[in-house]
Design a protein around this motif. Structure first.
Motif, short mmCIF file in Angstrom:
data_model
loop_
_atom_site.label_atom_id
_atom_site.label_comp_id
_atom_site.label_asym_id
_atom_site.label_seq_id
_atom_site.Cartn_x
_atom_site.Cartn_y
_atom_site.Cartn_z
N GLU A 51 0.87 -1.18 0.00
CA GLU A 51 0.00 0.00 0.00
C GLU A 51 0.90 1.23 0.00
O GLU A 51 1.69 1.43 0.93
CB GLU A 51 -0.90 0.01 1.23
N ILE A 52 0.81 2.03 -1.04
CA ILE A 52 1.70 3.18 -1.21
C ILE A 52 1.22 4.36 -0.39
O ILE A 52 0.04 4.74 -0.45
CB ILE A 52 1.82 3.56 -2.70
N ARG A 53 2.13 4.94 0.36
CA ARG A 53 1.83 6.12 1.18
C ARG A 53 2.42 7.40 0.60
O ARG A 53 1.87 8.48 0.79
CB ARG A 53 2.37 5.91 2.61
N ALA B 50 8.81 5.16 -4.49
CA ALA B 50 7.67 5.30 -3.58
C ALA B 50 8.05 4.70 -2.24
O ALA B 50 9.14 4.15 -2.05
CB ALA B 50 6.44 4.61 -4.16
N ALA B 51 7.12 4.78 -1.29
CA ALA B 51 7.29 4.12 0.00
C ALA B 51 5.91 3.78 0.54
O ALA B 51 4.93 4.47 0.25
CB ALA B 51 8.04 5.01 0.99
N GLY B 52 5.84 2.70 1.30
CA GLY B 52 4.55 2.29 1.83
C GLY B 52 4.68 1.15 2.81
O GLY B 52 5.73 0.93 3.41
N VAL B 53 3.59 0.40 2.95
CA VAL B 53 3.51 -0.68 3.92
C VAL B 53 3.05 -1.96 3.23
O VAL B 53 2.11 -1.93 2.41
CB VAL B 53 2.54 -0.32 5.06
N VAL B 54 3.70 -3.08 3.53
CA VAL B 54 3.31 -4.36 2.97
C VAL B 54 1.97 -4.79 3.58
O VAL B 54 1.86 -4.95 4.80
CB VAL B 54 4.38 -5.43 3.23
N GLY C 127 2.99 -5.87 7.10
CA GLY C 127 3.17 -4.80 8.07
C GLY C 127 4.51 -4.09 7.98
O GLY C 127 4.70 -3.05 8.62
N ALA C 128 5.44 -4.64 7.20
CA ALA C 128 6.76 -4.01 7.08
C ALA C 128 6.66 -2.69 6.31
O ALA C 128 5.91 -2.57 5.35
CB ALA C 128 7.72 -4.95 6.37
N ARG C 129 7.43 -1.72 6.76
CA ARG C 129 7.53 -0.45 6.04
C ARG C 129 8.66 -0.59 5.02
O ARG C 129 9.76 -1.03 5.34
CB ARG C 129 7.83 0.69 7.00
N VAL C 130 8.38 -0.21 3.78
CA VAL C 130 9.35 -0.44 2.71
C VAL C 130 9.47 0.79 1.80
O VAL C 130 8.54 1.58 1.65
CB VAL C 130 8.97 -1.66 1.85
N ALA C 131 10.66 0.91 1.19
CA ALA C 131 10.90 1.90 0.15
C ALA C 131 11.02 1.16 -1.17
O ALA C 131 11.62 0.08 -1.25
CB ALA C 131 12.18 2.68 0.42
N LEU C 132 10.43 1.72 -2.23
CA LEU C 132 10.54 1.17 -3.58
C LEU C 132 11.49 2.06 -4.36
O LEU C 132 11.34 3.29 -4.36
CB LEU C 132 9.19 1.14 -4.29
N VAL D 58 0.67 -1.60 -5.11
CA VAL D 58 1.65 -2.07 -6.09
C VAL D 58 2.06 -3.49 -5.74
O VAL D 58 2.32 -3.80 -4.57
CB VAL D 58 2.90 -1.16 -6.11
N ALA D 59 2.14 -4.36 -6.74
CA ALA D 59 2.73 -5.69 -6.59
C ALA D 59 4.19 -5.59 -6.99
O ALA D 59 4.52 -5.19 -8.11
CB ALA D 59 2.00 -6.70 -7.47
#
Length: 302
Positions: A32-34, A59-63, A76-81, A92-93
């Motif tokens: 989920e993109i934030r 982008a950045a968001g949460v799995v 629940g992990a916070r990630v950067a794309l 985004v997949a």
């Protein structure tokens, strides 16, 4: 869901559209993109992508759903794309090779600013040892430039930042630049490495300021102008000097992790020059094209 898609019409370069929900493969997480991070190249040269395609790479968001094969970050992990395809959408997949885990204490909006700009600067500056070397960063007020100044300084280089006008010099000394110039004629220094984001006449001028054995790395052409070397300029004695192109779009997970670690440690600052809502993306694009932003543009996804 809503997404920003490529628009080849006069109203472009991007527009909002309703698109299908992504369907992750077994090796992809659903994120989920934030926040999204804008880049000059992907917007200025948008015709390199098909009309109607979901656009954007950073982008950045949460799995919200981990990859079914167990690879990559958990739910629940916070990630950067970074450099990822189809990143400017509500969801985004994406495979783990395009993701970096965002450490505690690092704002997701700052993580969205890393991507193309941070990875480009890091990959180029890792090409050689920079300790006690002289490094020139052109277009230093832009996203790549801000990261390059900081990373070169962290590596022990003597950093000269070149900007287009005095008002674009703000903050560069604080980021690690030893000298800030608006014209190469202002210095007689010879540089071991030049990271050029501008193109046009500038690489030819920088060539004459290159030390023996030095290298110019061409990572952008924001000027939109041709580069012409006067007759005889490329001939010389001594240790060979080189010009290297750059277009590395390989997955950046390792570099994202390194950059995020530097941000978490307080050693690297994400250069967010404009923060806003993605509904105002047209205004943000115009500000980017008009060179009104120092650093990166990050937009919040409602």
């Amino acid at each position: 869901m809503r997404a920003l898609v490529v628009d080849h019409g006069e109203a472009g370069p991007i527009r909002f559209a309703d698109v299908d929900e992504p369907v992750p493969s077994t090796g992809e997480a659903l994120v989920e993109i934030r926040h999204i991070g804008l880049n000059f190249g992907e917007l200025r040269y948008v015709r390199q992508w098909p009309a109607g395609a979901v656009h954007g790479h950073d982008a950045a968001g949460v799995v919200v759903r981990a990859a079914s094969d167990g690879s990559g970050p958990p739910e629940g992990a916070r990630v950067a794309l970074g450099l990822a395809p189809y990143a400017w959408a509500e969801r985004v997949a994406v495979g783990p090779a395009w993701l970096g885990a965002v450490p505690e204490g690092v704002d997701l909006a700052d993580a969205a600013a890393l991507g193309i700009a941070g990875v480009t600067a890091l990959r180029v500056l890792r090409k050689r040892s920079l300790l006690a070397r002289d490094v020139l960063v052109t277009g230093a007020s832009g996203g790549v430039g801000h990261f390059a100044v900081q990373l070169a300084s962290l590596a022990g280089a003597r950093v000269t930042a070149l900007v287009g006008s005095p008002d674009r010099a703000a903050g560069l000394r604080e980021l690690g630049a030893d000298e800030v110039l608006t014209d190469l004629a202002e210095t007689e220094d010879r540089f071991d490495l030049v990271l050029d984001t501008v193109g046009g006449p500038l690489p030819a001028r920088a060539w004459s300021s290159l030390a023996e054995g030095g290298s110019i790395h061409l990572v952008g052409f924001s000027s939109g102008q041709d580069t012409t070397f006067p007759s005889g300029t490329l001939f010389g004695f001594g240790e060979p000097r080189t010009i290297a192109t750059y277009g590395d779009m390989t997955p950046p997970s390792e570099e994202l992790t390194d950059l995020l670690g530097l941000v978490a440690a307080g050693r690297l600052v994400a250069p967010v020059g404009l923060r806003g809502d993605w509904k105002d993306v047209d205004d943000a694009v115009q500000a980017l094209f008009a060179r009104k932003v120092h650093g990166k543009i990050v937009l919040d996804v409602a």
